[in-house]
Write an enzyme that holds these catalytic residues in place. Structure first.
Site, short mmCIF file in Angstrom:
data_model
loop_
_atom_site.label_atom_id
_atom_site.label_comp_id
_atom_site.label_asym_id
_atom_site.label_seq_id
_atom_site.Cartn_x
_atom_site.Cartn_y
_atom_site.Cartn_z
NE ARG A 229 25.60 -45.21 -80.01
CZ ARG A 229 24.71 -45.51 -81.15
NH1 ARG A 229 25.29 -44.74 -82.28
NH2 ARG A 229 23.47 -45.53 -80.79
CD GLU A 257 27.39 -37.49 -81.94
OE1 GLU A 257 28.05 -38.31 -82.48
OE2 GLU A 257 26.11 -37.53 -81.95
CG HIS A 280 24.84 -39.55 -84.22
ND1 HIS A 280 24.99 -39.81 -83.13
CD2 HIS A 280 24.15 -40.28 -84.65
CE1 HIS A 280 24.76 -41.00 -82.58
NE2 HIS A 280 24.08 -41.53 -83.67
C1 3PG Z 1 20.78 -45.51 -83.16
O1 3PG Z 1 21.53 -46.20 -82.34
O2 3PG Z 1 19.58 -46.13 -83.42
C2 3PG Z 1 21.32 -44.57 -84.00
O3 3PG Z 1 22.60 -44.13 -83.62
C3 3PG Z 1 20.23 -43.26 -84.14
O4 3PG Z 1 20.51 -42.31 -83.22
P1 3PG Z 1 19.52 -41.15 -83.12
O5 3PG Z 1 17.99 -41.82 -82.98
O6 3PG Z 1 19.71 -40.37 -82.01
O7 3PG Z 1 19.62 -40.31 -84.49
#
Ligand code: 3PG
Length: 396
Positions: A229, A257, A280
């Site tokens: 994070r 982001e 991400h």
């Molecule tokens: C999570 O916490 O599982 C990851 O950061 C994935 O996030 P996303 O499903 O939005 O890609």
């Protein structure tokens, strides 16, 4: 009335069909954003999201919402306080995308070492630069410090061992036989780490945890990888450390982001050659998304079948209960009410209660946890109830 499920993020079709086959009403709209959900949440029972934010107005505009499922690991996109205040369960799918995130972290480490993205960018610009890109150090025998050894950190450790790295890990929980050396003192491990990989959740305790002090402990040229994070890193301090010590950084998450899945992105990190940013995508492999969706369906199935809440994250932990009263009783109407009445008269609040029934349906067993103890007199009154078989009161 059918249970209504709103899926407000990308979700594999086959699992949507599975939910429909269960007789649920499924609304699938992956384009919804944080501010679209409040106006359509009213008659929804279960909300499924990935990174789309679930804010207080979604929660407060709902009439029937009872369960929010984070189809992923981190729940920092959900207003947990608002959900808890309304008695709405929040669940996640821990561990289901760990391998995908670990694979990206390892990919970023190799990218930093070999400068793979710069190689490719130059090639696309018709530039050949074998001289420059031959300066990599190699990963074998280097020291990796993993901050946060949960499901993801552990998968990173396994893979780093296969590369012949010396792997250190820091976490409040320790697992016996973990493929790493646990440490607690950053002052001792960070100065010798060649690579630091961060796998911490966003909590008040981890906010800006990787700060000026931590960056000051790093050796020049160290690599920092963050696939967890953005809140965990103080980006100002990071930029300073890049300038002063030529550290190199790879981030799958950064401050500011974009929430959407595509569009423009502007960031002060954009023009810095020491920073690589991915979009991400840590959890975004087909394997991981299928595993997460499968788990989401399982959570919904268990909930629909018997009201069970798997991976319930906003359940109060560490409630300061000091006593447990267990009452075995005949399973008849009014028995529990009469026991509770004695406890109410003593002005004692029950924090947790569970009543289960023995086979045959004759006898039940009620366990109650509370902060204060019952007086001998209260216990006597309960024991005198002809429907009470036995009581046991213990200090926890
Ligand atoms: C999570 O916490 O599982 C990851 O950061 C994935 O996030 P996303 O499903 O939005 O890609």
């Amino acid at each position: 009335m059918k249970i209504s499920v709103l899926i407000a993020d990308k979700f594999p079709e086959v699992y949507i069909e599975e939910l429909k086959k269960m007789g649920l009403e499924v609304i699938y709209d992956p384009k919804l954003g944080e501010n679209d959900i409040p106006s359509i949440i009213k008659n929804v029972d279960i909300l499924v999201v990935r990174s789309t934010k679930v804010n207080a107005s979604t929660i407060n505009n709902s009439n029937r919402l009872n369960l929010i499922i984070r189809a992923g690991a981190g729940v920092n996109n959900i207003d947990l306080a608002a959900a808890s205040q309304k008695g709405i369960y929040v669940s996640n799918c821990p561990g289901m995308n760990s391998i995908a995130v670990a694979e990206l972290a390892i990919g970023l480490m190799l990218s930093l070492d070999r400068r793979i993205p710069d190689n490719v960018m130059d090639f696309r610009k018709s530039v050949w630069n074998k001289n420059e890109y031959s300066k990599s150090q190699g990963i074998f025998g280097k020291t990796l410090a993993i901050l946060g050894v949960g499901n993801i950190g552990m998968e990173v450790a396994k893979r780093a061992n296969a590369f012949g790295m010396n792997v250190y890990g820091m976490d409040i929980y320790r697992v016996e036989g973990a493929p790493l050396t646990y440490f607690t003192d950053m002052n001792e491990v960070l100065p010798k780490a060649d690579v630091i990989s961060i796998h911490l959740p966003a909590t008040p305790e981890t906010k800006n945890m990787f700060n000026k002090k931590m960056f000051s402990l790093l050796k020049p040229g160290a690599f920092v990888i963050n696939t967890s994070r953005s809140d965990v890193i103080d980006e100002e301090a990071m930029l300073e450390a890049i300038k002063e010590k030529n550290i190199r950084v790879a981030l799958d998450v950064f401050k500011g982001e974009p929430e959407g899945k595509s569009g423009e992105v502007k960031s002060p990190l954009q023009d810095n050659p020491n920073i690589y940013v991915t979009h991400h995508i840590g959890a975004s492999t087909e394997q991981a998304q299928n595993a997460v969706a499968k788990e989401t369906v399982k959570i919904i199935k268990d909930y629909a079948a018997n009201g069970a809440i798997d991976h319930w994250v906003n359940r109060a932990r560490g409630v300061d209960v000091k006593y447990q009263l267990v009452v075995k009783h005949y399973d008849r109407p009014g028995v529990l009410a009469s026991i509770l009445e004695v406890i109410r008269e003593g002005n004692i609040n029950i924090e947790e209660i569970e009543n289960v029934i023995f086979e045959g349906g004759m006898v039940g067993c009620c366990s109650m946890k509370m902060k204060a103890t019952l007086t001998a007199d209260m216990l006597r009154v309960i024991n005198e109830n002809p429907n009470v078989i036995s009581t046991s009161l213990v200090a926890l």
